[in-house]
Design an enzyme around this catalytic site. Structure first.
Site, PDB file in Angstrom:
ATOM      1  CE  LYS A 154      11.199  10.423 -13.322  1.00 47.84           C
ATOM      2  NZ  LYS A 154       9.893  10.750 -13.295  1.00 47.84           N
TER       3      LYS A 154
ATOM      4  CE1 TYR B 272       8.291  12.549  -8.158  1.00 47.83           C
ATOM      5  CE2 TYR B 272       6.169  12.880  -9.172  1.00 47.83           C
ATOM      6  CZ  TYR B 272       6.659  12.043  -7.839  1.00 47.83           C
ATOM      7  OH  TYR B 272       6.159  11.814  -7.382  1.00 47.83           O
TER       8      TYR B 272
ATOM      9  CG  HIS C 144      -1.453  12.712  -7.791  1.00 44.79           C
ATOM     10  ND1 HIS C 144      -1.589  12.497  -6.375  1.00 44.79           N
ATOM     11  CD2 HIS C 144      -3.314  11.897  -7.447  1.00 44.79           C
ATOM     12  CE1 HIS C 144      -1.635  11.962  -6.126  1.00 44.79           C
ATOM     13  NE2 HIS C 144      -2.835  11.423  -6.872  1.00 44.79           N
TER      14      HIS C 144
ATOM     15  CE1 TYR D  27       7.617  12.581  -4.344  1.00 46.74           C
ATOM     16  CE2 TYR D  27       9.181  11.551  -3.270  1.00 46.74           C
ATOM     17  CZ  TYR D  27       8.227  11.787  -4.295  1.00 46.74           C
ATOM     18  OH  TYR D  27       8.104  10.886  -5.271  1.00 46.74           O
TER      19      TYR D  27
ATOM     20  N   PRO E 267      14.312   5.067  -5.294  1.00 49.19           N
ATOM     21  CG  PRO E 267      12.963   3.730  -3.322  1.00 49.19           C
ATOM     22  CD  PRO E 267      13.578   3.875  -3.861  1.00 49.19           C
TER      23      PRO E 267
HETATM   24  C1  PHB Z   1       4.880   4.631  -4.033  1.00 48.84           C
HETATM   25  O1  PHB Z   1       3.557   5.906  -3.753  1.00 48.84           O
HETATM   26  O2  PHB Z   1       4.939   3.332  -3.190  1.00 48.84           O
HETATM   27  C2  PHB Z   1       5.578   5.846  -3.992  1.00 48.84           C
HETATM   28  C3  PHB Z   1       5.482   7.050  -4.810  1.00 48.84           C
HETATM   29  C4  PHB Z   1       6.652   8.016  -4.698  1.00 48.84           C
HETATM   30  C5  PHB Z   1       7.816   7.889  -4.862  1.00 48.84           C
HETATM   31  C6  PHB Z   1       8.290   6.491  -4.107  1.00 48.84           C
HETATM   32  C7  PHB Z   1       7.088   5.710  -4.642  1.00 48.84           C
HETATM   33  O3  PHB Z   1       8.653   8.669  -5.649  1.00 48.84           O
END
Ligand code: PHB
Ligand code: APR
Length: 400
Positions: A302, A390, A77, A206, A298
């Protein structure tokens, strides 16, 4: 019960990403290890966790010869979307970081690849090891006792790597007076589902929404991963699938014709949110790595990446110890890790604070959060700061 006695150079507690990758890197350096894991192999291979790999993690797994399936099946990505005020704003991760990217590949897939590599190397690993206890970590001859298949064992070693996650035993073998623990808990958790549905967008979303945070993610072209902010003690029984989908539609869709794809819910669970760092990450001959030493919420994805960064340092320090009889890198292990750890702690806390509804969500806090979201999406400097954290800051060069 009579004990059998065995010996290795490094005893590794825990077969998560930290323990398995450390075992793999040490094997490649010609250093014997034994891995002790309290769960079954099936359990660790099926345990659903996060799935975003930083560029540095991808490169390291590749260089270590365990990246072949990740390269084939991982989804690269180049951006993420932030959704607020009913509009999506793309952060061009690659454009802002000189071409770096993230790879979406489940943590349990990384674990499977590492277990396969360990089996191929005929390196010892004990699943379903019981009553794991550490001994003599402040002396020259540490050991680990455990039971396996009804037999008691003692494993003598030079060093112990505590890679047994946030609920493990290693950290508790250190006298509390020798440690400082820094932590923060959050007044919310994530309710996550894995759905048999093709992802309806190509990149992660997000979302900051009046009803709470939501995240759209994926695992493969057939599997969508979705999360909702919920209460820390949320009762899953109160969340039948219909209610989860309704809430996800409400928080992630904007009325522009884009819709989530629904599908069979394969897994549902609640992830707690905590920030924690233990300092130092070493005591005597015990070295902590990964979640055993630090936890992040989460939001910035990280956790596994930090575990990988720790074991990169630890494997190198141990290799230098055996190759050159030099202990300065082992002595500096904790300091070498903690800079990156605290950077990731800050980033994860910042992203969490940016996107969630808190208990003290006063109009003042709401305005501050909104101002920060606007800034990140309109200032190149602010967007670049998000992007470089990120995708992951480059690893520091390995000394010596
Ligand atoms: C996930 O795909 O489980 C995932 C993706 C991004 C995050 C946390 C978990 O910030
Ligand atoms: N004895 C042996 N093994 C243990 C013990 C014990 N007493 N306690 C825990 N373990 C095992 C767990 O079953 C688990 O398989 O240690 C392993 C720790 O693995 P992880 O929790 O995956 O931690 P780590 O390898 O540091 O990876 C960090 O995992 O928790 C996620 O989000 C986190 O992505 C991050 C990553």
């Amino acid at each position: 019960m009579p004990q059998t006695s065995m010996r290795t150079r490094v005893a590794i507690i825990g077969a998560g990403p930290a323990g398995l990758l450390l075992g793999h890197l040490l094997h490649r350096a010609g250093i014997d290890t034994v891995i002790l894991e309290d769960c079954s192999r099936d359990h660790v291979e099926a345990r659903i966790r996060a799935g975003v790999l930083e560029q540095g993690t991808v490169d390291l797994l590749d260089e270590a010869g365990v990246g072949e399936r990740m390269r084939r099946q991982g989804l690269v990505h180049h951006g993420i979307d932030l959704l607020f005020d009913g509009r999506r704003h793309r952060i061009d991760l690659s454009g802002l970081t000189g071409g770096r990217a993230i790879t979406v590949y489940g943590q349990h897939e990384v674990v499977r690849d590492l277990i396969c590599a360990r089996l191929a190397a005929c390196a010892p690993q004990y699943f379903e090891a019981g009553d794991v206890r550490l001994h003599g970590i402040d002396g020259q001859s540490p050991s680990v006792s455990f039971t396996h298949a009804g037999q008691a064992h003692v494993l003598h070693c030079d060093f112990i790597a505590g890679c047994d996650g946030s609920h493990g035993v290693s950290r508790h073998a250190i006298p509390p007076s020798a440690l400082q623990v820094f932590e923060r808990t959050y007044p919310f958790a994530w309710l996550g589902i894995l759905a048999k549905a093709p992802p309806a967008a190509n990149e992660l979303i997000y979302a900051s929404h009046a009803r709470g945070f939501a995240l759209f993610s994926m695992r493969s072209p057939e599997i969508t991963r979705l999360y909702l902010q919920c209460h820390p003690d949320e009762d899953l029984a109160a969340w039948p699938d219909d209610r989860v989908w309704e809430e996800l539609h409400a928080r992630l869709e904007t009325g522009d014709g884009w819709h989530l794809n629904e599908g069979l819910v394969l897994q549902k669970g609640v992830t707690p949110m905590r920030s924690q760092v233990t300092e130092p990450m070493q005591y005597g001959r015990l070295f902590l790595a990964g979640d055993a030493a630090h936890i992040v919420p989460p939001t910035g994805a990280k956790g596994m990446n930090l575990a990988v960064a720790d074991v990169r340092n630890l494997a190198h320090a141990l290799a230098v110890h055996y190759r050159d009889q030099r202990d300065d890198l082992l002595a500096g292990y904790s300091a070498a890790c903690l800079g990156r750890v605290w950077r990731a702690e800050h980033f994860s806390w910042w992203m969490t604070s940016l996107l969630h509804r808190f208990d003290d969500y006063t109009p003042f806090m709401a305005r501050l959060q909104h101002a920060e979201l606007e800034y990140v999406c309109s200032s190149g400097a602010a967007a670049r700061s998000l992007a470089e954290n990120y995708v992951g800051l480059p690893f520091a060069p390995l000394a010596g």
